[in-house]
Structures are given as C-alpha cells and as structure tokens.
Design an enzyme around this catalytic site. Structure first.
Site, mmCIF file in Angstrom:
data_model
loop_
_atom_site.group_PDB
_atom_site.id
_atom_site.type_symbol
_atom_site.label_atom_id
_atom_site.label_comp_id
_atom_site.label_asym_id
_atom_site.label_seq_id
_atom_site.Cartn_x
_atom_site.Cartn_y
_atom_site.Cartn_z
ATOM 1 N N ASP A 1 24.534 70.126 67.700
ATOM 2 C CA ASP A 1 24.955 70.521 69.051
ATOM 3 C C ASP A 1 24.713 71.999 69.336
ATOM 4 O O ASP A 1 25.459 72.635 70.082
ATOM 5 C CB ASP A 1 26.448 70.196 69.287
ATOM 6 C CG ASP A 1 26.776 68.766 68.926
ATOM 7 O OD1 ASP A 1 25.992 67.887 69.300
ATOM 8 O OD2 ASP A 1 27.803 68.539 68.258
ATOM 9 N N GLU A 2 23.679 72.563 68.731
ATOM 10 C CA GLU A 2 23.389 73.988 68.936
ATOM 11 C C GLU A 2 22.575 74.223 70.200
ATOM 12 O O GLU A 2 22.343 75.371 70.578
ATOM 13 C CB GLU A 2 22.610 74.561 67.735
ATOM 14 C CG GLU A 2 23.342 74.521 66.399
ATOM 15 C CD GLU A 2 23.015 73.265 65.609
ATOM 16 O OE1 GLU A 2 22.381 72.345 66.185
ATOM 17 O OE2 GLU A 2 23.397 73.193 64.432
ATOM 18 N N LYS B 1 19.521 72.252 70.755
ATOM 19 C CA LYS B 1 18.117 72.041 70.353
ATOM 20 C C LYS B 1 17.282 71.453 71.486
ATOM 21 O O LYS B 1 16.121 71.804 71.633
ATOM 22 C CB LYS B 1 18.039 71.096 69.142
ATOM 23 C CG LYS B 1 18.572 71.701 67.858
ATOM 24 C CD LYS B 1 18.444 70.742 66.698
ATOM 25 C CE LYS B 1 19.441 69.601 66.755
ATOM 26 N NZ LYS B 1 20.843 69.974 66.613
ATOM 27 N N GLY C 1 22.172 63.653 70.140
ATOM 28 C CA GLY C 1 22.296 63.676 71.593
ATOM 29 C C GLY C 1 21.664 64.945 72.100
ATOM 30 O O GLY C 1 22.155 66.025 71.816
ATOM 31 N N HIS C 2 20.541 64.831 72.761
ATOM 32 C CA HIS C 2 19.860 66.016 73.271
ATOM 33 C C HIS C 2 19.831 65.978 74.792
ATOM 34 O O HIS C 2 19.363 65.018 75.385
ATOM 35 C CB HIS C 2 18.424 66.092 72.720
ATOM 36 C CG HIS C 2 18.383 66.362 71.245
ATOM 37 N ND1 HIS C 2 17.239 66.263 70.488
ATOM 38 C CD2 HIS C 2 19.352 66.740 70.388
ATOM 39 C CE1 HIS C 2 17.527 66.578 69.240
ATOM 40 N NE2 HIS C 2 18.804 66.852 69.143
ATOM 41 N N ARG D 1 16.509 49.787 48.892
ATOM 42 C CA ARG D 1 15.266 49.002 48.953
ATOM 43 C C ARG D 1 15.421 47.599 49.534
ATOM 44 O O ARG D 1 14.686 46.690 49.189
ATOM 45 C CB ARG D 1 14.606 48.935 47.564
ATOM 46 C CG ARG D 1 14.191 50.290 47.082
ATOM 47 C CD ARG D 1 13.938 50.326 45.623
ATOM 48 N NE ARG D 1 15.170 50.158 44.882
ATOM 49 C CZ ARG D 1 15.322 50.523 43.614
ATOM 50 N NH1 ARG D 1 14.318 51.057 42.964
ATOM 51 N NH2 ARG D 1 16.455 50.335 42.986
ATOM 52 N N GLN E 1 20.902 66.801 64.443
ATOM 53 C CA GLN E 1 22.088 67.299 63.742
ATOM 54 C C GLN E 1 21.858 68.747 63.277
ATOM 55 O O GLN E 1 21.123 69.457 63.919
ATOM 56 C CB GLN E 1 22.466 66.386 62.561
ATOM 57 C CG GLN E 1 22.989 65.009 62.985
ATOM 58 C CD GLN E 1 21.908 63.982 63.184
ATOM 59 O OE1 GLN E 1 20.995 63.875 62.392
ATOM 60 N NE2 GLN E 1 21.995 63.224 64.247
HETATM 61 P P1 IMP Z 1 26.791 59.744 61.465
HETATM 62 O O1 IMP Z 1 25.537 60.542 61.557
HETATM 63 O O2 IMP Z 1 27.056 58.891 62.670
HETATM 64 O O3 IMP Z 1 26.889 58.982 60.174
HETATM 65 O O4 IMP Z 1 28.028 60.784 61.432
HETATM 66 C C1 IMP Z 1 28.247 61.661 60.350
HETATM 67 C C2 IMP Z 1 28.730 63.021 60.830
HETATM 68 O O5 IMP Z 1 27.692 63.679 61.520
HETATM 69 C C3 IMP Z 1 29.924 62.970 61.799
HETATM 70 O O6 IMP Z 1 30.726 64.104 61.563
HETATM 71 C C4 IMP Z 1 29.259 63.089 63.162
HETATM 72 O O7 IMP Z 1 30.136 63.639 64.133
HETATM 73 C C5 IMP Z 1 28.135 64.058 62.831
HETATM 74 N N1 IMP Z 1 26.989 63.933 63.725
HETATM 75 C C6 IMP Z 1 26.048 62.974 63.745
HETATM 76 N N2 IMP Z 1 25.128 63.223 64.695
HETATM 77 C C7 IMP Z 1 25.493 64.361 65.287
HETATM 78 C C8 IMP Z 1 24.905 65.167 66.323
HETATM 79 O O8 IMP Z 1 23.854 64.869 66.890
HETATM 80 N N3 IMP Z 1 25.580 66.299 66.650
HETATM 81 C C9 IMP Z 1 26.720 66.677 66.005
HETATM 82 N N4 IMP Z 1 27.285 65.972 65.035
HETATM 83 C C10 IMP Z 1 26.671 64.833 64.669
#
Ligand code: IMP
Length: 430
Positions: free
Chosen positions: A13-14, A16, A40-41, A144, A224
């Site tokens: 969430d920086e 990007k 989420g972009h 696998r 992420q």
């Molecule tokens: P998962 O990727 O759904 O397995 O979630 C694992 C962790 O990554 C959780 O803390 C989510 O909130 C975080 N996370 C996953 N995708 C994002 C993203 O795009 N932005 C911020 N946090 C994320």
C-alpha cells in the site's frame, strides 16, 4: 535505457499503482511476477479511477503488452470479473494486450475457503489474510499438486489432477470440520471457466525473450511489500510469495540480469493491514490523523490500515535485501501541518540496541523504536511538482530519510494524480 522493477519497501500500500502507471507510459511491456488478487492498485487517470488487483497496471494504457507471469496465482473467476469491470470502463483487453503464463498456478474456490477456515479457527495464529486463497494456492504449488493454466485445456489431465488434489484437501477439510469437495463438480466448474483464462494463455518466457532481443522496455510490477516477503518479512505475518525484486526474474522467466533498476516505493510514514508486529505503530490521535488524511483503507478488503511513523531501519533492510537502487517517496502531503515528525533510527531490545530488524517473531514483537525528532512544516506539499514547491523543512525530512535508508530518492509523489510527481532521477536511464 533500463528495465525497471517496482516493488514496495514496507508492508504494501505504498502507492505502487500510480508510480507503475507513471512509468508504464514509457514501457513496452508490464509484468506481474508474484501475488494474485490480494493486491490492490488504484490508478487515477484524467480523473477516472481504475482499481486493479490481478491485472498488470499497464493494461489501462493502450499499446502495451501486459503479462501475468508464472509466479502469480490466478483466480479465474476474479480474473473474469476484473476484465469485465475494466472493459465496462472502456479499457481494451484482448489476447494481444494480455498474456498469461501457461505455467502459472490456479487459485480454486477451495483455497479461499481454506484461507477463511484457518483464519476463523480460534487456535490458529491469525495472519489477517485477504482471504483470497493466496496462501493455500502457493502451498499446493510448492507441494507439486497445483492445477496450472495449461492444465485447463486438457480434461483428462485435469480430472486426474483434481483427484490427487482432493486426496489432500478432503482429508484436511475433514480435520477442519468442513464438507468434502465433489471432484466432478469442481471439474465442471473449471471446464466452464477455462476459456476465460486460456484465451490469454501464452509462453511468457518466450515473449520476454523476444522483448529483450527487440530492446523493448520492460517494467516488472511487484505487489505487497518487502516486510510481507515470505523469507525476509515479519514471518509468519507475511504473504506466501517473495515480494522482493529478486522474484521478478523467476516469477516471469527471465535471468537475474534482466532487471537493471529496482525502484522501491516508500510511503513517507508507515502503514500495515492485517496482524503482526509494527514497532512504530501509533495508536493515538496522531496515528488516527495519518489514517484520515491518507485515506488509509485497503483497496481489496476495505479494512482500516494501521498507521505509524516512518521506520528507517526497516526500509534500510528492504533496500539491502531487495537490492533497491532508488526510492519513490509517496504521500508526503499527508505529513503537512504537523509540528514535529518522528523517524525510527534503531530499536531497543532489552538492554541491547539494534540497527536491524530481528528475524525472530518474539523479538520482532518486543523491539521498541528509538526515534529521532525532525521539524515539521506548515505549508502544503500537495500537488508539488518540483523541489522549489516544497518547504525547506520537507526537503530536510526527505534528505534525512535518504541518508538513513542508504538509498537515493528518485521520485517524490505529492498526490494521487500522476502528474503530481517530482522527478529527481529517471529510473529508466539510471
Ligand atoms: P494474503 O496475501 O492474503 O495471504 O495475506 C497475508 C498478509 O499480507 C496479510 O497481512 C494481508 O493484509 C497482507 N497483504 C496481502 N496483500 C496485500 C496488499 O496488497 N497490500 C497490503 N497488505 C497485503
């Protein structure tokens, strides 16, 4: 001209999306190499808002090739939905503009269910996942037994693979008190959705090799952030893929030398969604103010993001582990109007002082930030497009951040609009 990888240097969430869009104007190919529709972009172009989860950000610009690499996990139903939403907004998506790696892993409905079952189980460590089935799909890949894009085109193979997969999943579901999955029903569902994915299926490594030979400019789009990396992040409170730029090569099928410049997107403060340690978190009105001014709500799940001061130790670690060449500092304007700003420059752990973030989860939760206090600024930085538009104290803050994280600032972003960007050095020609 250089190929650029854009990655997050904190917990995602920086911002990007805006930077990828800004850079993608000059790129020929935009590639996603990890994650899935957990990302989420948000892109704002000429006042129109586009929300992307799975598709590369380049897809909203005409004349680019967008690639979903083999390192991505794909939910076919989410893909179909995202494509139709974007098409309704006038975006052209066809098999020329979008290519999906035939060796990418498929997310099934049972993965999402398993993700939620585990998160809801009281005995388990809560990660606060996006419940999109990302982790369970990557588990099947590593074990696998995953179904991959090319399997969707072969009914007999698909049937066999479903049988193998369900041997594992139905045993697991029994243990969790969930009903078994009917293999025939899953096969029917997959055969029905298959054309939506197969239409875009391609030999992605070959397309990228052609791009290299034709000296095309490639932009690798990370999702992420570094602290959610499965190896280098706040494990186990991480995502299930490698989010660092090293993954760009393996996750798309190019050599490690294909990435010439790594741009680390870095928010001027820190946020995190989901559970896990966060040393500089502010649970007071200062944190609340950052959340309100920064509109810190998740694009995917709508969850409120936790907010805190800038953590220079953590970002410096992301610079080192991810080979970040330069950073884009985002959301500087959210800090406008504050009397003073704090920046974490070290941690206290018992009687020890640390200049790095420890890897053990107990220590990660225990460290206390050591702050340096910097003067704030009263004037607005919103929409600034050059250094001269910035108050002297804001420039001082940026310069101090640069020094602490040991990486140069390449860009400063001062609003969601793509033109509100200060270019310090051009990643493509660095
Ligand atoms: P998962 O990727 O759904 O397995 O979630 C694992 C962790 O990554 C959780 O803390 C989510 O909130 C975080 N996370 C996953 N995708 C994002 C993203 O795009 N932005 C911020 N946090 C994320």
């Amino acid at each position: 001209m250089a190929n650029v990888a854009v990655v997050g240097s904190q917990w995602g969430d920086e911002g990007k999306g805006k930077l990828v869009d800004w850079l993608s104007e000059r790129a020929d190919v935009v590639v996603r190499f990890q994650g899935g529709h957990n990302a989420g972009h948000t892109l704002v172009i000429d006042g129109n808002v586009y929300k992307l989860s799975l598709l590369p950000s380049g897809v909203v610009r005409g004349g680019k090739m967008s690639i979903i690499g083999n390192g991505v996990v794909i939910d076919p139903w989410a893909l179909k939905k995202e494509i139709s939403t974007l098409r309704a907004q006038g975006v052209v998506i066809d098999k020329e503009s979008l290519k999906i790696a035939e060796n990418a892993t498929i997310i099934l409905p049972l993965h999402g269910e398993l993700d939620a079952l585990r998160e809801d189980a009281t005995a388990a460590v809560k990660i606060g996942t996006t419940r999109r089935g990302i982790g369970p799909a990557y588990e099947d890949k590593i074990a696998r037994r995953a179904i991959r894009v090319s399997d969707l085109g072969n009914e007999a193979l698909l049937k066999d693979k479903i049988a193998t997969l369900l041997m594992h999943h139905n045993a697991l579901r029994k243990g969790l008190g969930a009903d078994p999955i009917d293999g025939d029903k899953l096969l029917t569902e997959l055969l029905e959705i298959a054309p939506e994915v197969l239409e875009f299926s391609d030999i992605v490594w070959r397309r990228l090799d052609e791009a290299r030979k034709a000296r095309k400019l490639v932009l690798f789009e990370g999702a992420q952030g570094a602290m959610l990396d499965n190896d280098h992040g706040t494990y186990p409170f991480v995502t299930s893929s490698n989010t660092l730029a090293g993954q760009a090569a393996v996750g798309s099928g190019v050599g490690p030398g294909a990435v010439n410049y790594v741009l680390g997107i870095t928010k001027a403060y820190t946020t995190r969604v989901g559970e896990g340690p966060f040393p500089t978190e502010l649970l007071d009105e200062v944190g609340q103010g950052l959340g309100e001014r920064g509109r810190e709500f998740g694009v995917v799940t709508g969850r409120k993001r936790r907010c805190g001061w800038f953590d220079a130790v953590m970002v410096r670690q992301a610079v080192k582990t991810g080979g970040i060449s330069g950073i884009a500092l985002t959301k500087l304007d959210v800090l406008d109007g504050m009397d003073e700003l704090k920046v974490c420059v070290g941690y206290r752990l018992g009687d020890q002082t640390l200049d790095y973030y420890p890897s053990n989860m107990i220590d990660q939760a225990k460290v206390e930030p050591i702050y340096e206090t910097l003067e704030g600024w009263k004037d607005s930085t919103f929409g600034a497009r050059s250094w001269d538009d910035l108050p002297a104290t804001a420039v001082k803050y940026i310069r101090r951040v640069e020094e602490l994280i040991e990486a140069p600032i390449a860009l400063v972003s001062t609003s969601p609009e793509r033109e509100d960007t200060i270019l310090v050095r051009d990643p493509f020609s660095d």
